[in-house]
Design an enzyme around this catalytic site. Structure first.
Site, PDB file in Angstrom:
ATOM      1  N   ASP A  16       0.944  -1.360   0.063  1.00 23.23           N
ATOM      2  CA  ASP A  16       0.165   0.030   0.020  1.00 23.23           C
ATOM      3  C   ASP A  16       0.804   1.260  -0.100  1.00 23.23           C
ATOM      4  O   ASP A  16       2.285   1.104  -0.160  1.00 23.23           O
ATOM      5  CB  ASP A  16      -1.142  -0.084   1.248  1.00 23.23           C
ATOM      6  CG  ASP A  16      -0.134   0.000   2.429  1.00 23.23           C
ATOM      7  OD1 ASP A  16       0.993   0.320   2.557  1.00 23.23           O
ATOM      8  OD2 ASP A  16      -0.953  -0.232   3.600  1.00 23.23           O
ATOM      9  N   GLN A  17       0.331   2.413   0.261  1.00 19.27           N
ATOM     10  CA  GLN A  17       1.059   3.564   0.208  1.00 19.27           C
ATOM     11  C   GLN A  17       2.069   3.702   1.276  1.00 19.27           C
ATOM     12  O   GLN A  17       3.041   4.561   1.059  1.00 19.27           O
ATOM     13  CB  GLN A  17       0.030   4.871   0.248  1.00 19.27           C
ATOM     14  CG  GLN A  17      -0.766   5.011  -1.250  1.00 19.27           C
ATOM     15  CD  GLN A  17      -1.749   6.237  -1.087  1.00 19.27           C
ATOM     16  OE1 GLN A  17      -2.114   6.548   0.052  1.00 19.27           O
ATOM     17  NE2 GLN A  17      -1.780   6.848  -2.106  1.00 19.27           N
TER      18      GLN A  17
END
Length: 133
Positions: A16-17
């Site tokens: 994810d980020q």
């Protein structure tokens, strides 16, 4: 050898980020483990399917303990738990380079005929591998 180990490096697209492995990325890691467990014992998943046998997952339980992160080198441990009739079960885990336990999983798969979709007993060459365990 009941257990097999294979290493996988976390790719950027699996995170994810925040650089943490997305929960959905673990299932493909465990798939790598099961396919390599079979390959290590002389069974090609591709050949098995070409011979009309599939091995779909019918039950899956994951337990996330600690996150894996981008560029981590993971070791996937795959262990045959049991076999009965048409069903085979595996216990699996993923550890990082520090041997920290990150994720555990339990899979139940069923041998099925590719054409009919119905459960079948595996052929003798597969049983030979299972019972050698």
């Amino acid at each position: 050898m009941k257990e097999h180990k294979v290493e996988v490096r976390v790719r950027y697209g699996e995170t994810d980020q925040m650089g943490v492995v997305y929960h959905g990325s673990y299932v493909p890691y465990f798939e790598i483990g099961r396919v390599e467990w079979l390959r290590n014992k002389g069974i090609s998943y591709k050949d098995m399917e070409q011979n009309g046998i599939a091995l779909p997952i019918v039950s899956l339980h994951l337990n996330y303990k600690k996150p894996a992160k981008y560029d981590d080198l993971l070791t996937i441990h795959t262990k045959l738990k049991s076999y009965s009739g048409v069903k085979i079960e595996f216990d699996c885990e993923i550890r990082n380079e520090n041997e920290e336990l990150l994720t555990t999983a339990h899979f139940i798969l069923v041998f099925v005929d590719v054409n009919s979709g119905k459960p079948i007993s595996p052929p003798q060459y597969i049983l030979d591998v299972i019972y050698a365990e």
